[in-house]
Design an enzyme around this catalytic site. Sequence first.
Site, PDB file in Angstrom:
ATOM      1  N   TYR A  44     -32.251  13.257 -59.349  1.00  0.00           N
ATOM      2  CA  TYR A  44     -30.913  13.350 -59.935  1.00  0.00           C
ATOM      3  C   TYR A  44     -30.974  13.579 -61.451  1.00  0.00           C
ATOM      4  O   TYR A  44     -30.036  14.102 -62.043  1.00  0.00           O
ATOM      5  CB  TYR A  44     -30.129  12.054 -59.710  1.00  0.00           C
ATOM      6  CG  TYR A  44     -29.447  11.898 -58.376  1.00  0.00           C
ATOM      7  CD1 TYR A  44     -30.074  12.243 -57.188  1.00  0.00           C
ATOM      8  CD2 TYR A  44     -28.168  11.376 -58.301  1.00  0.00           C
ATOM      9  CE1 TYR A  44     -29.444  12.075 -55.970  1.00  0.00           C
ATOM     10  CE2 TYR A  44     -27.526  11.202 -57.092  1.00  0.00           C
ATOM     11  CZ  TYR A  44     -28.171  11.545 -55.930  1.00  0.00           C
ATOM     12  OH  TYR A  44     -27.547  11.368 -54.732  1.00  0.00           O
TER      13      TYR A  44
ATOM     14  N   LYS B  86     -42.026   9.605 -48.723  1.00  0.00           N
ATOM     15  CA  LYS B  86     -42.326  10.899 -48.112  1.00  0.00           C
ATOM     16  C   LYS B  86     -43.638  11.400 -48.695  1.00  0.00           C
ATOM     17  O   LYS B  86     -43.766  12.537 -49.145  1.00  0.00           O
ATOM     18  CB  LYS B  86     -41.151  11.867 -48.375  1.00  0.00           C
ATOM     19  CG  LYS B  86     -41.211  13.189 -47.635  1.00  0.00           C
ATOM     20  CD  LYS B  86     -41.164  13.062 -46.127  1.00  0.00           C
ATOM     21  CE  LYS B  86     -41.482  14.411 -45.481  1.00  0.00           C
ATOM     22  NZ  LYS B  86     -41.718  14.300 -44.022  1.00  0.00           N
TER      23      LYS B  86
ATOM     24  N   ASP C 102     -38.320  10.235 -42.811  1.00  0.00           N
ATOM     25  CA  ASP C 102     -37.743  10.918 -41.648  1.00  0.00           C
ATOM     26  C   ASP C 102     -37.753   9.997 -40.433  1.00  0.00           C
ATOM     27  O   ASP C 102     -36.762   9.879 -39.703  1.00  0.00           O
ATOM     28  CB  ASP C 102     -38.424  12.270 -41.371  1.00  0.00           C
ATOM     29  CG  ASP C 102     -39.927  12.253 -41.593  1.00  0.00           C
ATOM     30  OD1 ASP C 102     -40.484  11.203 -41.969  1.00  0.00           O
ATOM     31  OD2 ASP C 102     -40.551  13.309 -41.381  1.00  0.00           O
TER      32      ASP C 102
ATOM     33  N   ASP D 153     -29.671   7.511 -51.242  1.00  0.00           N
ATOM     34  CA  ASP D 153     -28.314   8.030 -51.085  1.00  0.00           C
ATOM     35  C   ASP D 153     -28.091   8.463 -49.639  1.00  0.00           C
ATOM     36  O   ASP D 153     -27.092   8.103 -49.011  1.00  0.00           O
ATOM     37  CB  ASP D 153     -28.107   9.218 -52.033  1.00  0.00           C
ATOM     38  CG  ASP D 153     -26.734   9.838 -51.880  1.00  0.00           C
ATOM     39  OD1 ASP D 153     -25.758   9.076 -51.776  1.00  0.00           O
ATOM     40  OD2 ASP D 153     -26.647  11.081 -51.840  1.00  0.00           O
TER      41      ASP D 153
ATOM     42  N   ASP E  78     -25.857   6.247 -46.248  1.00  0.00           N
ATOM     43  CA  ASP E  78     -24.702   6.722 -45.486  1.00  0.00           C
ATOM     44  C   ASP E  78     -24.843   6.399 -44.000  1.00  0.00           C
ATOM     45  O   ASP E  78     -23.848   6.238 -43.297  1.00  0.00           O
ATOM     46  CB  ASP E  78     -24.506   8.239 -45.659  1.00  0.00           C
ATOM     47  CG  ASP E  78     -23.534   8.555 -46.787  1.00  0.00           C
ATOM     48  OD1 ASP E  78     -23.564   7.841 -47.802  1.00  0.00           O
ATOM     49  OD2 ASP E  78     -22.740   9.520 -46.649  1.00  0.00           O
TER      50      ASP E  78
HETATM   51  C1  IPM Z   1     -23.094   7.713 -53.925  1.00  0.00           C
HETATM   52  C2  IPM Z   1     -22.561   9.092 -54.148  1.00  0.00           C
HETATM   53  C3  IPM Z   1     -23.075   9.647 -55.470  1.00  0.00           C
HETATM   54  C4  IPM Z   1     -24.582   9.667 -55.400  1.00  0.00           C
HETATM   55  C5  IPM Z   1     -22.519  11.012 -55.865  1.00  0.00           C
HETATM   56  C6  IPM Z   1     -21.011  10.975 -55.980  1.00  0.00           C
HETATM   57  C7  IPM Z   1     -23.144  11.535 -57.124  1.00  0.00           C
HETATM   58  O1  IPM Z   1     -22.881   9.912 -53.090  1.00  0.00           O
HETATM   59  O2  IPM Z   1     -22.864   6.839 -54.778  1.00  0.00           O
HETATM   60  O3  IPM Z   1     -23.742   7.487 -52.908  1.00  0.00           O
HETATM   61  O4  IPM Z   1     -25.170  10.585 -54.825  1.00  0.00           O
HETATM   62  O5  IPM Z   1     -25.194   8.758 -55.942  1.00  0.00           O
HETATM   63 MN    MN Z   2     -23.762   8.871 -51.391  1.00  0.00          MN
END
Ligand code: IPM
Ligand code: MN
Length: 352
Positions: free
Chosen positions: A132, A181, A212, A236, A240
């Site tokens: 990032y 990884k 993975d 990240d 999710d």
């Molecule tokens: C999160 C979001 C952010 C990230 C984005 C909005 C930059 O997806 O906080 O998980 O990738 O860190």
């Molecule tokens: Mn995110």
Amino acid sequence: MSDQGTDYRVVALPGEGVGLEVTEAALQILHWIACQHHFTVQIDRGWIGAPAVPLFGSPFPDVTAQLCQDCDGILLGAVSQGLLELRQHFDFFANLRPVSPYPGLIDQSPLQPDRLLGVDLLFVRELVSGIYFGAAGRSSDDRGSYGYHTMQYHDWEIERIARVALQQARSRRCHLTIAHKENALPQIPWVRLVQAVGAEFPAVTLQPMLVDNLAMQLILQPQQFDVILAGNLLGDILSDLGGVLVGSIGLLGSASLNAAGLGLYEPIHGTAPNIAGQGIANPFGAIQSVILMLQQWGQQAAAAQIQQAIQIFFDRGYRTADLNRYSDQPTLTTQACIDQLIRILRSLDQSI
Ligand code: IPM
Ligand code: MN
């Protein structure tokens, strides 16, 4: 607690989209619980994201950075820009994302209930380095135009997030999975570096796992995990999947801490422009973020009381729009959730 009570200053940065709605909702819960537990919270609202740009020429303007200086916590809604700058400015390197499904919502996940019972895991994600923040740009050569983002980690950046993850694991079930990884990215030796710090934490078992496979295991057998440590990008993506386990990403909150213990607290969902302004956003990711802030302050009883009320809320069948797949109950608006939650909190309070 002292007779004078405890005072905290929180900077609320609602941001954009549903961020506005969920932040105001979560603040109502924060005010209620503060009153109940005899401490006061002052809220200063600040600008971040797209709305800040026409006003200050930047999605994370200096006035906002100054407002956040010396506060006790930053409560963020959602933004489409400015977030990486905010994280980097205060060196919020340790991102904590707890995931534990509510029993009342177990039918909301596509996973079978027997795979979800007892799931209680914590993602620890490095938040201010890696791909990032590495050298990036666009250029061209004799094969055409190209773009690049580079992943760079100093060893000390891995060691300091490893220490946070190990401390968390030691206070939980003493198991730390290291996402990596290294079969493709051997120059950033997460496993070796974490293992070296791990020597200071003999009680914690370390389990390196290729990312993975880890993603697959999170869905196949999430009960095996306690703390999962990952770099910025992998963390990240993996976190999710936590949204799949609990039934909706709208339920998950996060804390991002720096070395001084200052925290940025934000739901992990985004701005959700498709439902913004309708008053139907799920406020529980933001409320979970408030819970994490209370825990960081040492207000454990207040945090536990909100957590208990949320559990009752879902046990009773109340649902937000993102969670109404199987319930025959009417869907609650964001404000109706808050009203109901406060009703439950009140009843809990009377039963103490
Ligand atoms: C999160 C979001 C952010 C990230 C984005 C909005 C930059 O997806 O906080 O998980 O990738 O860190
Ligand atoms: Mn995110």
